[in-house]
Structure formats: structure tokens, C-alpha cells
Design a protein around this motif. Structure first.
Motif, short mmCIF file in Angstrom:
data_model
loop_
_atom_site.label_atom_id
_atom_site.label_comp_id
_atom_site.label_asym_id
_atom_site.label_seq_id
_atom_site.Cartn_x
_atom_site.Cartn_y
_atom_site.Cartn_z
N GLY A 133 0.80 -1.23 0.00
CA GLY A 133 0.00 0.00 0.00
C GLY A 133 0.83 1.27 0.00
N GLU A 181 -0.35 9.57 10.57
CA GLU A 181 -0.52 10.99 10.23
C GLU A 181 0.87 11.60 10.05
OE1 GLU A 181 -2.02 15.17 12.30
OE2 GLU A 181 -2.52 13.24 13.21
N ASP A 221 8.62 6.21 -4.01
CA ASP A 221 7.66 5.10 -3.91
C ASP A 221 8.20 3.92 -4.70
OD1 ASP A 221 5.51 3.39 -3.90
OD2 ASP A 221 4.25 4.65 -5.20
N GLU A 276 -2.42 -3.21 9.00
CA GLU A 276 -3.27 -2.31 8.22
C GLU A 276 -3.83 -1.18 9.07
OE1 GLU A 276 -5.75 -4.38 5.00
OE2 GLU A 276 -5.44 -5.96 6.51
N SER A 309 1.91 3.15 -2.56
CA SER A 309 1.39 4.19 -3.46
C SER A 309 0.14 4.84 -2.87
CB SER A 309 1.07 3.58 -4.83
OG SER A 309 2.25 3.07 -5.43
N THR A 310 -0.73 4.04 -2.27
CA THR A 310 -1.92 4.59 -1.63
C THR A 310 -1.53 5.50 -0.48
OG1 THR A 310 -3.18 2.61 -2.22
CG2 THR A 310 -4.08 4.00 -0.47
N PHE A 311 -0.56 5.07 0.32
CA PHE A 311 -0.06 5.87 1.45
C PHE A 311 0.51 7.19 0.93
CE2 PHE A 311 3.15 7.20 4.47
CZ PHE A 311 2.54 7.00 5.70
N ALA A 320 -3.35 2.80 8.43
CA ALA A 320 -4.52 3.66 8.21
C ALA A 320 -4.56 4.82 9.20
CB ALA A 320 -5.79 2.83 8.30
N ARG A 372 -0.18 8.79 -1.89
CA ARG A 372 -1.23 9.67 -2.41
C ARG A 372 -2.01 10.33 -1.27
NH1 ARG A 372 -1.90 5.50 -6.27
NH2 ARG A 372 -3.53 4.54 -4.99
N ARG A 373 -2.17 9.60 -0.17
CA ARG A 373 -2.97 10.13 0.94
C ARG A 373 -2.23 11.21 1.73
NH1 ARG A 373 -4.38 7.88 6.23
NH2 ARG A 373 -3.19 6.01 5.75
N HIS A 374 -0.92 11.12 1.80
CA HIS A 374 -0.17 11.99 2.71
C HIS A 374 0.71 13.03 2.03
CE1 HIS A 374 -1.37 9.74 6.27
NE2 HIS A 374 -1.09 8.62 5.63
#
Length: 883
Positions: free
Chosen positions: A39, A184, A97, A177, A41-43, A181, A45-47
């Protein structure tokens, strides 16, 4: 987990879902580590912002059109490393990444971070292999062999304990996970980033235990002291909220290291001061921590003095020195304070290399006759925009070199203790009470002196240039124009140390529609009125060539200020010496200097030199060859040919041919040719030595510490009138022949004031112009009386610059410019476009004022020369030279 930038590891294995705050330094290299499917790439994009993330998959797609083409991985990572390097060089937060589970994959990234002096930070996404495998199976575009994820997970596990040893300064491990999630990202400023503090500051040089001199200096700067029960100073505050900044080397050699530390530590703790470490604090701190150090260069004195203090105080000293940051960025990045100097590439960076340079500087690898290292003269090559204030290398007096200044003036060696008031750039100096410590090397400069150690570099002027101006924003100079200017500057121009200003070009007034006129005052008055300018001054346009004069008050004034001995210089709009005869140049300068002395201008402006804008006459003094080749030849040809033409026409008419119209046209051409010859001859008269030469100054451009060009024009003309009167009344001057010396050199600039909203005023100015031009004068220059004016947009907001002046030339003078018979082609000439010329005039005007601002601020030669060179480069712009 700690939040500092000196090294922290977060490896807690927790399964709760409380928010996990991950500190990330604002300029750093963040390396995401995790197996395929973890995860990352997802991490990312989110941060992080999309522009901050550099993905190996994306780079693989760039080179192979397929993000999953593993055969293109080598080329893809070449692209990734290149992009990462460019971002880090620009000081951008960058996130990589990729799986990065193998040490060799991470090694190159850590090396990149070190190369660019940023912190490498690892964020590990440690998810169970089954979760990662299931995620991969759900992606139709990625079907990995079954053994890949377990192998990557084993490599990840083996890496966890060694990430810090690999060079990562922070390591954040997220397990499971839920923890991923709940993470921060918290962006942290670098410890050296205090750009939000804008001062004003009082920056103090190396103290070396001289507590009494420090108290005297702070008192002179206006600080008031707080003392403890024993009367010792433990704090000092400024009533106006100024902040003291200490450049390090508080300790060693001097009589009272504990007293200096007690005062400075108290000021820092109270928020009244900042302090960076010197090499002596670094060594004393290691010695107090029990590290093995060589006791030399005054360290023993500090250890002995501190031995008499309490253990509590010594513990405070150790903690204080541990917490010192290598350097500070202040005032939006315009000010850098460090101990031993810092090149621009290290400003705001965080690495052992940066800290070492800030503490010790750089050396050439050589030693001098005293066995001490020879310091590398980094300041001579400095080209940064931030002012760098430092110490470390004792100099007799502090002076600015290339926007840097060394404040170590050897107080402990019997010199002085120096402070710089910022932003005022004023020095405050306190002499040492005595020589407290005998120096190994005499107190002579080992750092750059009062002037530039190296004048200019080719890189300062080649290629496409962008010059930032305070009045007109960014002014671009094309590469080909810069090349043309370099040719002129390197082959023909004066010494660039003297060439502090070049006059801008001047646009004509808008084209007139009046019958028989190409230019008329009416358009100038209407144009300025439309720009919101009510009060104007119209100045006589003299019949000569533009000249800039740098006049020295005495034989040493220019040596002190510009590093070039002599009485001064006179140059043209292209930077060439105006007169090829040095003796004649000196005689002109002597007359102007004597007049300025009698007029009291040197005294009034508190300056040993003056920079003047003027017209030197006659025109033939500079343009004699132009007159012979271009103007006299035209007049001579017309004078020889047209009488013969008219004679032939008259003979043909005598034979009964109807040639009346043709004859009339030829007679008009002959009259135009005579008028043309009369026009240019007014600009030519014989000169011998000073005899016959006239100088018409119309503006005082600059004096020491002052850009005078922004002052109102009536102020300038009052100065000039005093100058002319002093020359007229002065009679003989030293250095000039008696006959020549008695003839006034300086010529008054006649003028008339105009109110654009008063018809009688504009009519009077128009009549004055008609009188001037009717008597053979060139015309006039119309200027806003206030000098520097901006257009008003709406609600009182200022807009762009208004033209600083427009020329309105007379009908007969324009015959010289456009040709003898130009009046027959007025309809075509009225189609001339002025937009480019007016734009060029504004850009050159802004560059000229920028050069004068930098000169007044005492900025280094390359900074002053930058806009001067740009003015010369813009002269290569393709503009009709007749405008």
C-alpha cells in the motif's frame, strides 16, 4: 520516538488504532519501504502532494510504456534517481515510492540525500505477506509469482534493525493495516529555519571570554541588563525588541568564559538572543562530556574557569552547547548567520558536512608560515542573495565582501568586538580593553578585505539573464544580447569597478498629428495627464552627447570606495571612456570637483564622491567621425549636385519644356539640404583642451549610501544651479591652463514647470519649446517633477512605472535624424510604432535605478554590475535608432 532532526527510530510494535504521528522534516528525502502490495502508493497519495512523489512504476512507464515491465527497471531507476536529485537540489521534499526492501536499493537513495545535504527518512509499511499477496491477486495488471512477496518480506525483516546504520536519520515503522490507516504525517521545520523571524537583529562577532567588552557593546547597542544577586549579568533585553545573534566562539582564551556563557545563555533562554556554535564551543562541549580532545588554543583557560563554577552551571553549559544549531536562516531567507561562513548551496541544509563547514570553514590544504591552515576564500566566490554573517577568522576591521561580512575583529587578541545592526547594515565597534591572549599569527586579514577579491566571473554575464528589479519586476536579457554586451564590455568599456550606472534610452513623445510636425509638446502633456501626472518639468535638450561622471573629492576617495585610484571617470551610454585624452578627462573632472567643493555638495551629501548625469558638448567632441561620414557627406553631396540639377532644369525650361513642378520640387530639396547642413553644424564647434567644451549636468545620480536619482527633479536642478554658479564664480582651478580655467565649463539647464491641468501653463511651455527650437535648439525633455512615478490603477493602488521622461525634438533637429526632406514624408513617418521603444526605456530605467539602489546599499560589485550589464545588453534590442 523523538521529533528532532538528529536521529530517531520508531519501531514500536503496536496494534491499536490511535493516530500515529510521523514527523517528517520539510526538506528531506522520504523513502517508502515495503513489499509489493503493502500500500505504499496509496499511502503516498494520501499523505503527500502528487508532485512530491517519485514512483518507480511511473518511471518504468516513462521508459517502457508499461509500468509492470520489469526488464526496464534499470533504466527506470536511472530516471528516478535523476528526478530525485533535481528535486533535492532545489530544496523540495521528495518521496520515493518503490519496494526498497534490499540494502543496495536503499544505498543509492541515502547517497543522494547526502549529496544534497538533506535528511533521509525511512517509512516502513510492514504488513503480513498474506495481505500483500491477496492485494496483488486482486490487481489484474499485476500478477507476481508466488515466491516474490514472501522473499521481499524476508528481506524487509532483515533490514529493519540496520536502517539507522545505513544512514537514515529517522525511521518510522508501521505494522499492520490499522496502524498504516491511522498514520498521520507531521511536517516539521528544520531547526535552522527561522525565516519567520525578521528582526531587527544585532549580530555579535567572536567574543572569546571577553565579558567586559560584551557588556560595553550591548550597552552601546541599547540593551539593558538583568543581574543576579552577585551582580553578574544574566540577561539583556532591548527596549525596541531587537534580537541579539551570536556567531559563536563565546569561549576560550579570554578572562571570563563563564561570565560570557551566563549572559548569552540567559538571553537565549529569555528569547532575547539566538546563538550558533563556534568550533571552540564544539571542542569545549566534547571535553566537558569526557571525550578525548587536544587541549590547545585556549581550551585550558575555559576548563580552569569553569572548574570554579557549580556542577549545576556546568550541566547547563553542556546542555546549551549540545542544543546549538549549526546556522540559522532568518528574515525570509535574506540573512544567514553561522560561525565560519557558508556557501549558498548549504543554506538551510542539514548534514554533517554542512555542520562541519559552518563550524570550521574550508581550507586550501596548505599551511602558512605560522603552521596554521590557509582558509579557502569562499566569500570571494559567493553569489548568493542572502547576506551571510560569520566570524571565525580574525580580521582587523569588518567589511562587506560579496554580500558576506566577517565580524571576528580579534577582541581577545587586543583588537575589537564588532556587531552588525541588521537590516541597517551599520557596524558598532568596541575596542578591546587589552590584549588578553597573544595570537599565534599577527592580527592581519586572512579573509577578503574591504573590496572584492575577484571582480567578476564570466558566469555572471553569459547566457540568458533574468535580473530582479525592485521597480519593474523581472527583466529578461536574451542570450544573444548578453553576448553583444560582453563584447563591448570586455573590449571597450571602462573598469567595471567604476561603471556603476548606464543611462536608459529615452522614448519620444507620441506622434503629433499637427500639420508639419512629427513631434509636438501637446502629445507629451496629454500623455502624462492620462497617466495621472499633473506636475511636469520641461528641460532644455542640449546639443551634445550623454555623459556620466564619477567625481572624486580627493585622490584617495575612489580607491577607498571603488578600489580604483584616480580623479574619477567620464563615460558614454555604452560604458566607453567619453574622452580618449586622459589629461583632458582629468581637467574636466578637476573643474567639476572644484565647483562641487565650492557649492558644498560633498559636505551636504556626506560623500567623498558624486555620480552625475550630464550632456557633454559639442556633439562633435564625441561624434566627429559620424558627422564627417554620415552628415557632412550628405550635405556636401547635395551642395554639389543640386545646383547643377537646378541649372540644367532652368536651361531646359528656357527651351520651352514645362518643368515647373519638377523644378519647384528640386528647389525645395535644395532648401531642405541647406537646412539640414545648418542644423547639424549647430552641434559642431572647434575645441582646444578645455576651451570650447561645455558640460550641462542635469541630475545627481548617487553619493555615498544614497540613490539620489529618485529625488524630485526640482531638487536636482537646485543642486545643479549651485554647481554651475560655483563654477562660474570659481575662475582659475588647479590643474588647468590659466586661459582655459577662467572659462566656465558648466552650463545651466534651462527649464519650465508645467501643470497639465492648466491650459495657460501648457501653452507657455509650448511657446518656450517653439522659441528654443526656432533658435536652432534640439528641443526639450518632459519629465514628471516627482521623478519616480507609477500609474494609479483603482482605489489608490499603484500600477506600472510611468515614463521617466520623453523627448520632444524640434522640426529642424529631426531633419538630422530622418533626412533633409523628411517633412515630405510625414504621413509615412507618422506610422512609426513606439511601443517597443517605450518598453525598452522603462526596463532600462528600472535597471539603472536598481544598480543605484545596490550601490547605495553597499552590495558587492557583481550585484551592482548585473543591472548595468543588462542595460548595455538591452541596447542590442532591434529598435529603430531614429526614435
Amino acid at each position: 520516538m523523538t521529533d528532532d532532526t538528529t536521529g530517531a527510530t520508531d519501531t514500536a510494535d503496536t496494534t491499536d488504532t490511535a493516530p500515529r504521528r510521523l514527523p517528517v522534516t520539510d526538506v528531506s528525502l522520504v523513502v517508502l519501504i515495503g513489499t509489493s502490495g503493502a500500500g505504499k502508493s496509496t499511502f503516498a497519495r494520501r499523505h503527500f502532494l502528487p508532485t512530491q512523489v517519485v514512483s518507480s512504476d511511473f518511471c518504468r512507464g516513462l521508459v517502457a510504456d508499461d509500468e509492470n515491465d520489469q526488464s526496464a527497471s534499470a533504466e527506470a531507476f536511472d530516471v528516478l534517481y535523476y528526478i530525485v536529485g533535481k528535486r533535492l537540489a532545489a530544496g523540495r521534499l521528495t518521496v520515493v515510492d518503490a519496494t526498497n526492501v534490499q540494502p543496495e536499493a536503499r544505498r543509492r537513495l541515502v547517497e543522494l540525500a547526502r549529496e544534497h545535504d538533506v535528511l533521509p527518512i525511512a517509512i516502513v509499511l510492514d504488513l503480513p505477506p498474506g495481505v500483500c499477496a491477496e492485494r496483488n491477486r486482486s490487481r489484474p495488471d499485476r500478477q507476481l509469482p508466488a515466491h516474490v512477496v514472501p522473499r521481499q518480506h524476508r528481506e524487509l525483516r532483515r533490514s529493519l534493525r540496520g536502517l539507522e546504520r545505513e544512514g537514515f536519520r529517522k525511521v518510522h515503522v508501521l505494522r499492520g493495516e490499522a496502524e498504516v490507516a491511522a498514520a498521520e504525517i507531521v511536517l516539521e521545520k528544520r531547526y535552522n529555519d527561522l525565516r519567520h523571524l525578521t528582526g531587527p537583529f544585532d549580530i555579535v562577532g567572536d567574543i572569546h571570554g571577553c565579558r567586559a567588552e560584551l557588556e560595553t557593546l550591548l550597552t552601546r547597542l541599547g540593551y539593558t541588563f538583568t543581574r543576579d544577586a552577585e551582580g553578574r549579568p544574566v540577561d539583556a533585553a532591548h527596549p525596541e525588541g531587537r534580537t541579539a545573534v551570536f556567531v559563536g566562539d563565546l569561549v576560550d582564551r579570554g578572562p571570563d568564559t563563564p561570565g560570557v556563557l551566563r549572559l548569552v545563555m540567559g538571553m537565549v533562554a529569555a528569547g532575547h538572543a539566538l546563538c550558533v556554535p563556534g568550533n571552540h564551543e564544539n571542542k569545549l562541549g566534547r571535553a566537558m562530556a569526557g571525550k578525548k580532545v587536544t587541549v590547545a588554543y585556549g581550551l585550558q583557560e575555559s576548563l580552569d574557569q569553569l572548574a570554579g563554577e557549580s556542577e549545576e552551571f556546568r550541566a547547563e553549559v553542556r546542555a546549551f552547547m549540545r542544543g546549538l544549531v549549526s546556522h540559522y536562516l532568518l528574515d525570509g531567507g535574506a540573512l544567514v548567520v553561522c560561525h565560519a561562513g557558508l556557501p549558498e548551496k548549504y543554506h538551510g541544509r542539514t548534514s554533517g558536512r554542512v555542520r562541519s563547514h559552518a563550524l570550521y570553514g574550508d581550507t586550501t590544504g596548505e599551511t602558512d608560515e605560522y603552521g596554521l591552515p590557509v582558509r579557502y576564500p569562499w566569500a570571494e566566490e559567493y553569489r548568493g542573495r542572502a547576506l551571510v554573517v560569520y566570524g571565525h577568522t580574525p580580521v582587523p576591521t569588518a567589511s562587506f565582501v560579496n554580500n558576506t561580512i566577517c565580524l571576528d575583529t580579534g577582541c581577545v587578541f587586543g583588537g575589537s568586538l564588532t556587531a552588525l545592526r541588521y537590516p541597517e547594515r551599520e557596524l558598532v565597534v568596541v575596542e578591546a580593553e587589552r590584549e588578553w591572549y597573544a595570537p599565534v599569527r599577527p592580527l592581519i586579514t586572512d579573509a577578503p578585505g574591504a573590496r572584492e577579491g575577484r571582480p567578476l566571473d564570466l558566469a555572471d554575464v553569459t547566457g540568458r539573464r533574468i535580473v530582479e528589479t525592485g521597480l519593474h519586476g523581472r527583466v529578461a536579457v536574451r542570450e544573444e544580447n548578453a553576448a553583444a554586451a560582453l563584447e563591448v564590455m570586455s573590449r571597450f568599456a571602462l573598469d567595471p569597478r567604476l561603471l556603476s550606472y548606464l543611462p536608459p534610452t529615452m522614448a519620444p513623445s507620441a506622434t503629433s498629428r499637427r500639420d508639419g510636425y512629427l513631434e509636438h509638446p501637446e502629445e507629451a502633456f496629454l500623455g502624462y495627464r492620462a497617466d495621472g501626472v499633473r506636475h511636469l518639468v520641461c528641460e532644455e535638450k542640449h546639443m551634445g552627447s550623454r555623459a556620466v561622471l564619477l567625481v572624486a573629492r580627493d585622490d584617495t576617495a575612489l580607491e577607498r570606495r571603488f578600489g580604483v585610484a584616480g580623479p574619477g571617470a567620464i563615460w558614454t551610454r555604452t560604458g566607453r571612456a567619453f574622452l580618449t585624452d586622459e589629461e583632458l578627462t582629468g581637467a574636466v573632472l578637476d573643474k567639476v570637483r572644484a565647483a562641487a567643493e565650492r557649492a558644498g555638495l560633498f559636505e551636504e551629501l556626506a560623500s567623498d564622491w558624486l555620480l552625475l548625469d550630464a550632456e557633454l558638448m559639442p556633439w562633435s567632441l564625441k561624434a566627429v567621425e559620424l558627422l564627417r561620414r554620415q552628415y557632412a557627406s550628405v550635405g556636401a553631396a547635395a551642395g554639389a549636385a543640386l545646383p547643377e540639377v537646378l541649372s540644367a532644369l532652368e536651361r531646359a525650361a528656357g527651351r520651352g519644356l514645362d518643368l515647373a513642378d519638377l523644378t519647384a520640387r528640386q528647389r525645395q530639396r535644395a532648401a531642405d539640404a541647406r537646412a539640414f547642413t545648418e542644423a547639424y553644424r549647430r552641434y559642431c564647434w572647434p575645441t582646444e583642451g578645455l576651451a570650447g567644451i561645455r558640460l550641462a549636468p542635469f541630475q545627481l545620480l548617487a553619493a555615498e549610501g544614497a540613490n539620489l536619482a529618485v529625488r524630485p527633479h526640482d531638487e536636482h536642478l537646485a543642486w545643479i544651479d549651485r554647481l554651475v554658479d560655483a563654477d562660474t564664480a570659481g575662475g582659475d582651478t588647479a590643474g588647468a591652463d590659466t586661459a582655459e580655467g577662467k572659462e566656465p565649463l558648466l552650463h545651466r539647464t534651462r527649464r519650465i514647470l508645467v501643470d497639465t491641468e492648466d491650459e495657460a501653463s501648457t501653452a507657455a511651455a509650448t511657446a518656450w519649446w517653439e522659441e528654443l527650437t526656432g533658435a536652432g535648439g534640439e528641443g526639450m525633455v518632459v519629465k514628471p517633477l516627482a521623478s519616480l512615478v507609477r500609474t494609479v490603477r483603482g482605489e489608490g493602488r499603484s500600477g506600472g512605472l510611468v515614463q521617466p521622461g520623453v523627448k520632444v525634438r524640434g522640426r529642424e533637429y529631426l531633419r538630422i535624424i530622418y533626412g533633409p526632406d523628411y517633412t515630405e514624408h510625414l504621413d509615412r513617418l507618422r506610422l512609426r510604432t513606439l511601443g517597443h521603444k517605450r518598453s525598452l526605456a522603462l526596463r532600462e530605467y528600472a535597471l539603472g535605478l536598481e544598480a543605484l539602489d545596490r550601490l547605495a546599499a553597499g552590495e558587492p560589485l557583481w550585484r551592482v554590475h548585473e543591472p548595468v550589464f543588462a542595460v548595455l545588453a538591452l541596447e542590442s534590442e532591434p529598435v529603430d535608432p531614429r526614435l
